[in-house]
Design a protein around this motif. Structure first.
Motif, PDB file in Angstrom:
ATOM      1  N   VAL A 540     168.418  59.074 142.287  1.00 14.61           N
ATOM      2  CA  VAL A 540     167.378  60.418 141.594  1.00 14.61           C
ATOM      3  C   VAL A 540     166.377  59.755 140.546  1.00 14.61           C
ATOM      4  CG1 VAL A 540     169.530  61.737 141.347  1.00 14.61           C
ATOM      5  CG2 VAL A 540     169.335  60.094 139.834  1.00 14.61           C
ATOM      6  N   PRO A 541     165.384  60.519 140.699  1.00 15.01           N
ATOM      7  CA  PRO A 541     164.337  60.161 139.619  1.00 15.01           C
ATOM      8  C   PRO A 541     164.718  60.239 138.285  1.00 15.01           C
ATOM      9  CG  PRO A 541     164.107  62.513 140.304  1.00 15.01           C
ATOM     10  CD  PRO A 541     165.308  62.092 140.796  1.00 15.01           C
ATOM     11  N   MET A 542     163.754  59.700 137.334  1.00 15.90           N
ATOM     12  CA  MET A 542     163.888  59.493 136.106  1.00 15.90           C
ATOM     13  C   MET A 542     162.388  59.484 135.508  1.00 15.90           C
ATOM     14  SD  MET A 542     165.391  56.002 134.616  1.00 15.90           S
ATOM     15  CE  MET A 542     164.749  56.544 132.741  1.00 15.90           C
ATOM     16  N   ALA A 543     162.389  59.892 134.154  1.00 16.37           N
ATOM     17  CA  ALA A 543     161.011  60.048 133.636  1.00 16.37           C
ATOM     18  C   ALA A 543     160.900  58.866 132.307  1.00 16.37           C
ATOM     19  CB  ALA A 543     160.671  61.557 133.114  1.00 16.37           C
ATOM     20  N   THR A 544     159.659  58.694 132.031  1.00 15.36           N
ATOM     21  CA  THR A 544     159.251  58.142 130.860  1.00 15.36           C
ATOM     22  C   THR A 544     158.426  59.014 130.154  1.00 15.36           C
ATOM     23  OG1 THR A 544     159.743  55.822 131.811  1.00 15.36           O
ATOM     24  CG2 THR A 544     158.427  56.101 129.887  1.00 15.36           C
ATOM     25  N   SER A 545     158.212  58.884 128.760  1.00 12.57           N
ATOM     26  CA  SER A 545     157.493  59.730 127.978  1.00 12.57           C
ATOM     27  C   SER A 545     156.190  59.181 127.205  1.00 12.57           C
ATOM     28  CB  SER A 545     158.386  60.633 127.058  1.00 12.57           C
ATOM     29  OG  SER A 545     158.839  61.564 127.487  1.00 12.57           O
ATOM     30  N   LEU A 546     155.043  59.727 127.057  1.00 12.90           N
ATOM     31  CA  LEU A 546     154.238  59.371 126.287  1.00 12.90           C
ATOM     32  C   LEU A 546     153.986  60.322 125.190  1.00 12.90           C
ATOM     33  CD1 LEU A 546     151.489  58.627 128.975  1.00 12.90           C
ATOM     34  CD2 LEU A 546     152.761  56.985 127.593  1.00 12.90           C
ATOM     35  N   TRP A 547     153.773  60.186 123.877  1.00 13.12           N
ATOM     36  CA  TRP A 547     153.377  60.991 122.951  1.00 13.12           C
ATOM     37  C   TRP A 547     152.140  60.909 122.436  1.00 13.12           C
ATOM     38  CZ3 TRP A 547     157.966  58.672 123.564  1.00 13.12           C
ATOM     39  CH2 TRP A 547     159.293  59.289 123.777  1.00 13.12           C
ATOM     40  N   ALA A 548     151.755  61.879 121.683  1.00 18.41           N
ATOM     41  CA  ALA A 548     150.025  61.720 121.169  1.00 18.41           C
ATOM     42  C   ALA A 548     149.965  62.401 119.885  1.00 18.41           C
ATOM     43  CB  ALA A 548     149.145  62.426 122.191  1.00 18.41           C
ATOM     44  N   PRO A 549     148.976  61.946 119.202  1.00 14.50           N
ATOM     45  CA  PRO A 549     148.909  62.651 117.873  1.00 14.50           C
ATOM     46  C   PRO A 549     148.749  64.357 118.085  1.00 14.50           C
ATOM     47  CG  PRO A 549     147.426  60.668 117.911  1.00 14.50           C
ATOM     48  CD  PRO A 549     148.027  60.846 119.318  1.00 14.50           C
ATOM     49  N   LEU A 550     148.495  65.078 117.048  1.00 11.07           N
ATOM     50  CA  LEU A 550     148.338  66.395 117.481  1.00 11.07           C
ATOM     51  C   LEU A 550     147.151  66.672 117.999  1.00 11.07           C
ATOM     52  CD1 LEU A 550     150.333  68.746 116.371  1.00 11.07           C
ATOM     53  CD2 LEU A 550     148.740  68.924 114.534  1.00 11.07           C
ATOM     54  N   PHE A 551     147.167  67.701 119.210  1.00  4.88           N
ATOM     55  CA  PHE A 551     145.919  68.012 119.653  1.00  4.88           C
ATOM     56  C   PHE A 551     145.496  67.025 120.726  1.00  4.88           C
ATOM     57  CE2 PHE A 551     146.060  70.410 115.591  1.00  4.88           C
ATOM     58  CZ  PHE A 551     146.634  71.545 116.137  1.00  4.88           C
ATOM     59  N   GLU A 552     145.823  65.858 120.685  1.00  2.00           N
ATOM     60  CA  GLU A 552     145.167  64.830 121.594  1.00  2.00           C
ATOM     61  C   GLU A 552     146.177  64.529 122.751  1.00  2.00           C
ATOM     62  OE1 GLU A 552     142.437  63.500 120.951  1.00  2.00           O
ATOM     63  OE2 GLU A 552     142.215  63.961 119.016  1.00  2.00           O
ATOM     64  N   GLU A 553     146.225  65.783 123.668  1.00  2.00           N
ATOM     65  CA  GLU A 553     146.800  65.631 124.620  1.00  2.00           C
ATOM     66  C   GLU A 553     146.098  64.853 125.786  1.00  2.00           C
ATOM     67  OE1 GLU A 553     148.695  69.432 123.200  1.00  2.00           O
ATOM     68  OE2 GLU A 553     146.755  68.269 123.120  1.00  2.00           O
ATOM     69  N   GLY A 554     144.606  64.901 125.381  1.00  2.00           N
ATOM     70  CA  GLY A 554     143.887  64.077 126.498  1.00  2.00           C
ATOM     71  C   GLY A 554     143.995  62.578 126.566  1.00  2.00           C
ATOM     72  N   ASN A 555     144.595  62.131 125.548  1.00  2.00           N
ATOM     73  CA  ASN A 555     145.008  60.788 125.428  1.00  2.00           C
ATOM     74  C   ASN A 555     146.289  60.378 126.377  1.00  2.00           C
ATOM     75  OD1 ASN A 555     143.378  60.315 123.608  1.00  2.00           O
ATOM     76  ND2 ASN A 555     144.696  59.939 121.842  1.00  2.00           N
ATOM     77  N   ILE A 556     147.166  61.119 126.501  1.00  2.00           N
ATOM     78  CA  ILE A 556     148.493  60.826 127.249  1.00  2.00           C
ATOM     79  C   ILE A 556     148.251  61.373 128.732  1.00  2.00           C
ATOM     80  CG2 ILE A 556     150.028  61.012 125.380  1.00  2.00           C
ATOM     81  CD1 ILE A 556     150.873  63.586 125.750  1.00  2.00           C
TER      82      ILE A 556
END
Length: 578
Positions: A540-556
């Motif tokens: 089965v698949p699994m995921a890893t996560s990225l978090w960013a500063p507020l409103f900086e979705e472009g980074n992740i």
């Protein structure tokens, strides 16, 4: 709603008295009884209630308190008699933006997304599993029409949705009508954007006028929406084609809904997690180009992790919730589930922005540049997370290192973050108070200690004083996370590491869960424990996560796209639906 039902068996005078004492007012005092019958608060049941709140009073103090409690019970009773529909939001509005803190203005939109899709495949399954950006390129070149793509998905839904239990309503006629209109517009030279003619699924707690919106619950299975949610309107304006309503765990929790359990395409013996259960399952199984989900506390990230979709939970306030079921006004968020990271950027660009009817939504520009230089990007991580994590997590970390990012060690201070859960429990109990007070909660399919009915009953015993102090602690954690992110572009880690999912849901920062690899697992319960003793294992698949500063979705999004390419596992399909 149905008429009041009889009081539950076993709910005798002592229990009703405790409910009356603990459930409302500034000191936790509320109506005694379920059908409006008021009972006098006595010194005895006041003393019995004290351990539940962790307080202790003297006999003299109880004598002094008792005089005002009956009046508080009556006041709570008058409040409960008022109609308070789900869409009525509290006067206090959560805002993740800290006073005195400025946030970078964004005007660029989505830039330099991949476009080289190659020739259109001959196999319909290859078209169905292709990312949105490839499907858009084929339609732009004239190699594919929206009508053709819509029929491919409707055929796959007819063949596989029953097995996966991932659709509540299929809007086939509407989809064909919208697809034909998009093809006519394209032929006339009008193209609305990258989602023009792209078919999608919408989580069934989000309304479309004239169609069922059941919230996954037997109590609401006959509910038909009267208005269309803002996100659905925006997607329609962007040219997206609605294939239908995907399943949600009842009242946005879990993968159990009133007519089944939504399945993981990589192991249909287990549930898909939740509560954006159908959106993740349908996306991973190639039944939609993308889907819309919601998250209050993991409902995009968790099913993405389980099913192998890529899920983006945007910054709190980016996307208006108007027309979506409210579970927790200060936590609910709407976001995309996709098969390729750039697709999430296209969807977020379409649904981003304020709406006057949602006091928690505000306008903040969005941009994502997929050609940005990642070298030197500062990415936080805690080495302990990866020591305790899985091999795909470690592979994702090494892939980030190979991209030239600067990895910066971080640590999350040890604090009682679980106390924040009081906010969700109390707001959800208020949003669905009628189900508890009228015994309609008994009709919900999932009846276990962790399920909503029990949580809502227990929430009646929460102290209003504690709830205020939880909110003060929330502000403390917001400042803490803002300071941590101040020197970082992103954070990488296992999805549920060190309470990051819980913390960032409460503080408002965005999270991107992307497929990082595959593991061997037995069939699991919703909480990840083995569901049986057979010992049979599934890949089965699994995921890893990225978090960013507020409103900086472009980074992740930019980093996530590069990691997706480097890891090379995003295109693997579930064998039963390939």
């Amino acid at each position: 709603m149905s008429e009041h039902e009889p009081t539950k068996p076993g709910s005798g005078a002592t229990r009703r008295g405790l409910l009356g004492l603990m459930a409302g007012g500034a000191a936790g005092i509320a109506v005694a009884g379920r059908a409006g019958a008021q009972e006098r608060v006595t010194l005895e049941n006041l003393q019995c209630a004290e351990p539940v709140l962790g307080v202790s009073y003297t006999p003299a103090e109880r004598e002094m308190m008792i005089e005002g409690l009956d009046a508080w019970v009556a006041r709570a009773e008058r409040l409960r008699a008022m109609e308070q529909p789900n869409e009525l939001s509290p006067a206090l509005v959560f805002d993740p933006r800290l006073p005195g803190r400025s946030y970078r203005a964004q005007t660029g939109g989505v830039r330099n997304a991949p476009r080289e899709a190659g020739p259109r495949p001959s196999d319909p399954a290859d078209i169905a599993f292709a990312p949105v950006w490839k499907q858009a390129a084929w339609m732009e070149s004239g190699a594919l029409t929206s009508a053709e793509l819509t029929e491919i998905y409707l055929s796959r839904i007819a063949a596989h949705a029953g097995t996966l239990e991932c659709f509540v309503t299929v809007t086939a006629d509407l989809a064909r009508e919208q697809a034909a209109a998009m093809d006519r517009e394209r032929a006339a030279g009008r193209v609305r954007g990258p989602l023009h003619g792209v078919p999608y699924g919408l989580k069934d707690i989000i309304d479309v006028a004239g169609y069922p919106s059941t919230w996954g619950a037997s109590v609401y299975r006959d509910r038909v929406a009267e208005t269309t949610a803002t996100v659905a309107w925006r997607l329609q304006e962007a040219g997206a084609v609605l294939l239908g309503k995907t399943t949600s765990g009842a009242i946005a929790y879990g993968d159990i809904w009133y007519d089944g359990i939504t399945r993981n395409p990589f192991n249909p013996e287990e549930g898909s997690s939740g509560s954006s259960a159908g959106s993740a399952s349908a996306t991973a199984a190639g039944l939609v180009s993308f889907a819309i989900g919601t998250e209050t506390l993991g409902s995009i990230v968790s099913p993405s992790h389980r099913c192998g979709a890529t899920g983006l939970r945007p910054s709190f306030g980016r996307v208006p919730r108007t027309g979506a079921m409210a579970l927790c006004w200060s936590l609910d968020k709407i976001g995309p589930l996709v098969r390729s990271v750039p697709d999430a950027a296209f969807v977020l660009a379409a649904i981003n922005g304020a709406d006057d009817a949602d006091p928690s939504a505000f306008t903040h520009g969005f941009e994502a540049d997929f050609s940005r230089d990642l070298a030197g990007m500062r990415v936080g991580y805690d080495p302990a997370w990866f020591e305790q994590g899985e091999e795909p997590d470690r592979a994702a970390l090494e892939a980030a290192r190979s991209l030239g990012v600067e990895l910066v060690e971080i640590g999350i201070p040890e604090k009682p973050y679980d106390t924040l859960l009081t906010t969700l429990e109390a707001e959800a109990a208020a949003a669905f108070e009628e189900l508890t007070l009228q015994n309609l909660d008994d009709r919900l399919t999932w009846q276990e200690p962790q399920a909503w009915p029990n949580t809502w009953r227990r929430a009646r015993f929460a102290s209003a004083v504690d709830l205020v102090n939880v909110d003060r602690f929330r502000r403390e954690v917001m400042v803490q996370m803002d300071e941590m992110f101040a020197g970082l572009d992103a954070v990488i880690g296992p999805n549920f590491s060190d309470a990051m999912l819980l913390i960032t849901n409460y503080t408002g920062q965005p999270q991107l869960a992307f497929r990082s690899g595959f593991v061997e697992r037995p069939t699991r319960t919703i909480f990840g424990a083995p569901a049986d003793e057979s010992g049979q294992m599934f890949t089965v698949p699994m995921a890893t996560s990225l978090w960013a500063p507020l409103f900086e979705e472009g980074n992740i999004l930019a980093l996530g796209r590069a990691l997706e390419d480097r890891l090379g596992v995003a295109e693997r399909r579930p064998a039963l639906f390939a």
